[in-house]
Structure formats: C-alpha cells, structure tokens
Design an enzyme around this catalytic site. Structure first.
Site, PDB file in Angstrom:
ATOM      1  N   ASP A  51       0.870  -1.308   0.115  1.00 43.71           N
ATOM      2  CA  ASP A  51       0.024   0.152  -0.088  1.00 43.71           C
ATOM      3  C   ASP A  51       1.093   1.348   0.075  1.00 43.71           C
ATOM      4  O   ASP A  51       0.483   2.241  -0.756  1.00 43.71           O
ATOM      5  CB  ASP A  51      -0.878  -0.050   1.058  1.00 43.71           C
ATOM      6  CG  ASP A  51      -2.183  -0.967   1.128  1.00 43.71           C
ATOM      7  OD1 ASP A  51      -2.531  -1.203   0.070  1.00 43.71           O
ATOM      8  OD2 ASP A  51      -2.493  -1.641   2.057  1.00 43.71           O
ATOM      9  N   GLY A  52       1.900   1.246   0.645  1.00 44.02           N
ATOM     10  CA  GLY A  52       2.793   2.395   0.656  1.00 44.02           C
ATOM     11  C   GLY A  52       3.358   2.657  -0.570  1.00 44.02           C
ATOM     12  O   GLY A  52       3.269   3.923  -1.188  1.00 44.02           O
ATOM     13  N   ASN A 125      -3.914   9.639   1.758  1.00 42.57           N
ATOM     14  CA  ASN A 125      -4.595   8.612   2.934  1.00 42.57           C
ATOM     15  C   ASN A 125      -5.022   9.795   3.851  1.00 42.57           C
ATOM     16  O   ASN A 125      -6.187   9.752   4.285  1.00 42.57           O
ATOM     17  CB  ASN A 125      -3.602   7.872   3.396  1.00 42.57           C
ATOM     18  CG  ASN A 125      -3.710   6.335   2.924  1.00 42.57           C
ATOM     19  OD1 ASN A 125      -4.561   6.168   2.478  1.00 42.57           O
ATOM     20  ND2 ASN A 125      -2.823   5.551   3.379  1.00 42.57           N
ATOM     21  N   ALA A 163     -10.772   6.978   1.607  1.00 41.45           N
ATOM     22  CA  ALA A 163      -9.974   5.904   1.315  1.00 41.45           C
ATOM     23  C   ALA A 163      -8.686   5.566   2.200  1.00 41.45           C
ATOM     24  O   ALA A 163      -8.436   4.298   2.658  1.00 41.45           O
ATOM     25  CB  ALA A 163      -9.176   6.198  -0.193  1.00 41.45           C
ATOM     26  N   THR A 166      -9.277   3.612   6.762  1.00 42.22           N
ATOM     27  CA  THR A 166      -9.249   2.342   7.108  1.00 42.22           C
ATOM     28  C   THR A 166      -7.585   2.275   7.528  1.00 42.22           C
ATOM     29  O   THR A 166      -7.286   1.250   7.879  1.00 42.22           O
ATOM     30  CB  THR A 166      -9.357   1.235   6.051  1.00 42.22           C
ATOM     31  OG1 THR A 166      -8.630   1.610   5.034  1.00 42.22           O
ATOM     32  CG2 THR A 166     -10.864   1.162   5.751  1.00 42.22           C
ATOM     33  N   TYR A 168      -4.286   4.804   9.306  1.00 43.28           N
ATOM     34  CA  TYR A 168      -3.891   5.230  10.449  1.00 43.28           C
ATOM     35  C   TYR A 168      -5.157   5.927  11.377  1.00 43.28           C
ATOM     36  O   TYR A 168      -5.201   5.767  12.289  1.00 43.28           O
ATOM     37  CB  TYR A 168      -2.826   6.606  10.270  1.00 43.28           C
ATOM     38  CG  TYR A 168      -2.074   7.139  11.384  1.00 43.28           C
ATOM     39  CD1 TYR A 168      -2.286   6.729  12.632  1.00 43.28           C
ATOM     40  CD2 TYR A 168      -1.721   8.293  11.296  1.00 43.28           C
ATOM     41  CE1 TYR A 168      -1.768   7.363  13.710  1.00 43.28           C
ATOM     42  CE2 TYR A 168      -0.903   8.933  12.244  1.00 43.28           C
ATOM     43  CZ  TYR A 168      -0.917   8.371  13.499  1.00 43.28           C
ATOM     44  OH  TYR A 168      -0.383   8.762  14.693  1.00 43.28           O
ATOM     45  N   ASN A 169      -6.137   6.439  10.366  1.00 43.79           N
ATOM     46  CA  ASN A 169      -7.371   6.903  11.029  1.00 43.79           C
ATOM     47  C   ASN A 169      -8.196   5.749  11.973  1.00 43.79           C
ATOM     48  O   ASN A 169      -8.329   6.032  13.109  1.00 43.79           O
ATOM     49  CB  ASN A 169      -8.073   7.521  10.258  1.00 43.79           C
ATOM     50  CG  ASN A 169      -9.748   7.766  10.667  1.00 43.79           C
ATOM     51  OD1 ASN A 169      -9.842   8.656  11.314  1.00 43.79           O
ATOM     52  ND2 ASN A 169     -10.494   7.112  10.318  1.00 43.79           N
ATOM     53  N   LEU A 170      -8.057   4.574  11.440  1.00 43.57           N
ATOM     54  CA  LEU A 170      -8.775   3.469  11.963  1.00 43.57           C
ATOM     55  C   LEU A 170      -7.805   2.912  13.238  1.00 43.57           C
ATOM     56  O   LEU A 170      -8.349   2.725  14.383  1.00 43.57           O
ATOM     57  CB  LEU A 170      -8.875   2.091  11.113  1.00 43.57           C
ATOM     58  CG  LEU A 170      -9.578   1.103  11.691  1.00 43.57           C
ATOM     59  CD1 LEU A 170     -11.065   1.134  12.075  1.00 43.57           C
ATOM     60  CD2 LEU A 170      -9.851  -0.061  10.474  1.00 43.57           C
ATOM     61  N   SER A 171      -6.528   3.049  13.055  1.00 41.78           N
ATOM     62  CA  SER A 171      -5.697   2.766  14.261  1.00 41.78           C
ATOM     63  C   SER A 171      -5.842   3.523  15.261  1.00 41.78           C
ATOM     64  O   SER A 171      -5.582   3.203  16.540  1.00 41.78           O
ATOM     65  CB  SER A 171      -4.319   2.819  13.877  1.00 41.78           C
ATOM     66  OG  SER A 171      -3.877   1.601  12.884  1.00 41.78           O
TER      67      SER A 171
END
Length: 266
Positions: A51-52, A125, A163, A166, A168-171
C-alpha cells in the site's frame, strides 16, 4: 482515464515496483511478457508492491500530470495490500480493461512554519499533526473560520480521506467512511483534554484550520502521507477537488465493498 476504444492487447503499460526482490522480480517478468512503456507514454501504470508503494506511485502520477494523472492498477507484492489487486501474471491487459474505476480526491495541506515559510503537500490517505517532543501538543481547531475547539491537548490529530479512513485513522479509533459519503473524519490521537472528545465527521468541502498553541514549548510536525514539515504554527487542510486520481480494481475486489466489509471485521 483509459481510452475504452483501445483493445486490451494494445494497452501501453508502465510497470513500477517497490525496492524489494519480490517486486523487482515480478516487474522483470511482466515487462518481458507485456512490454514496458515509459511512464509519460503509458495508458496505465501498474504498481507492484504494498500500500505504501501504491501511494508513492499515485503521487508520482500527480507530479507527472497534476490535473489528469494516469490511472493506477496495483498488484500486491508487499504485505497488507488493502488498496491492491491480487498478483497474477496471466491476462493482465484484460484485467485492466475490465477493472472498476474508483476516483479519489486527496487532501491539500498548507503548513506554515515558525519562520513564516509555507509548505504545500497532498495527502491521499491523511494529513496528521504530531507532537515532536515529550510534551503533549496543544491545538486550536477551526472549521470554515469558526473555532470549534479552543484547546485540544493530545499526541496529535488527523484528517483522513475516505480511502485512508481504514489506515492510520482506524488505528487511532476513528470511523471508517464509505467512499461516496462526502465526509472527512477528524480524529484525535490520544486526546488528554477534553478526554472524552472522539473527533468529528465533517462535510468534504470543509476547510479545517489547526493552530498550534505554545508552539515553542510544544512543537508539532505536520505530515501529508510521506511529506513531513516540522515546527509548524498553523496547518490548513481541505479536499483538493481539482485533483482526481483513478484507482483500478478487479470487480471481485471492489474497494467500496472492502471498506464496507472492514466495518464488520472483528
């Protein structure tokens, strides 16, 4: 956008790969099989990595043509691969021609440093603000010119795209946002005061301004994907509608479905 009148076997593909043995090997095999067009002459970019690396490829596409970046089809040669298709060498032009298109708009970050310099960057992101030292950050948050939070003491705060919701935001315990929701999550990172503030959901056209309070004692950096700006005093964030990125997905790996499914994953 891919010209739909082009036959799959006539597609000009540029292969880009992460700096790993697995990705480089895949690139060599695919280039031998399908040819490898120069980046600026290709109809589509195939990104091989995680992904990165996909994010790096999307940023490269923006730099090459900011207002009409080439579509990107990713295949997983990394670890997580949430934004990527399954790696398979066979029938690649046909898969690309039949792929579903997802349009993404990045966030624009305008970060003003202590010395008055302003740095612009795009976050596909998220855009995040993070404390630089042992001292917690102290932030003031305004939305469309109205102060909504006079003082937030925290490790940081972030604004994510749907997008990126899911990632860093989710973490950071932020909400997952469906692609077509027209919403941007504003999520605190380890909020200390107000302790119970869990963030906000904002209209995608909102302009977010974050002022750093006590910036000498509590220095803060701002990060848009991989671009970091240190010692900022103010950060302005807004969706950059003029930039439209196209990601391509095999129909069975539709991104909208993945994001929905992620909300029911234990």
């Amino acid at each position: 956008m891919i010209d739909l009148t082009i036959a799959p076997d006539d597609l000009r593909i540029a292969f880009a790969c992460a700096d790993t043995d697995e990705a480089r090997s895949a690139r060599l095999r695919l280039a031998h099989r399908y040819g490898n067009s120069p980046f600026d002459e290709a109809d589509v970019i195939v990104a091989l990595g995680g992904d990165g690396f996909l994010l790096e490829t999307l940023h490269r596409a923006i730099r090459q043509d900011p207002f009409s970046p080439k579509p990107v089809y990713g295949m997983n040669r990394g670890s997580v691969g949430f934004l990527l298709n399954t790696f398979r060498e066979e029938d690649l032009p046909q898969r690309i021609a039949q792929a579903q298109r997802v349009t993404l708009h990045p966030l624009r970050m305008d970060a003003t440093r202590v010395n008055g310099e302003t740095v612009e960057a795009l976050g596909i992101n998220e855009v995040s603000l993070l404390r630089e030292t042992r001292q917690a950050a102290k932030l003031k948050i305004s939305i469309d010119g109205v102060v909504r939070l006079e003082e937030l003491i925290c490790d940081g705060v972030l604004v994510a795209t749907p997008a990126g919701s899911t990632a860093y935001n989710l973490s950071a315990h932020g909400p997952i946002v469906p692609l077509g929701a027209g919403i941007l999550p504003l999520t605190p990172i380890s909020a200390f005061r107000p302790r119970r503030w869990r963030g906000a959901l904002l209209p995608h056209r909102a302009r977010i301004t974050i002022d750093i309070l006590e910036n000498v004692k509590r220095p803060v950096s701002a990060v848009a994907d991989s671009t970091e700006v240190r010692e900022v005093i103010r950060v302005e964030i807004a969706e950059q509608r003029k930039v439209a990125l196209t990601l391509l997905f095999d129909p069975e790996l539709n991104l909208e479905e993945r994001i929905l499914k992620e909300q029911f994953t234990p």
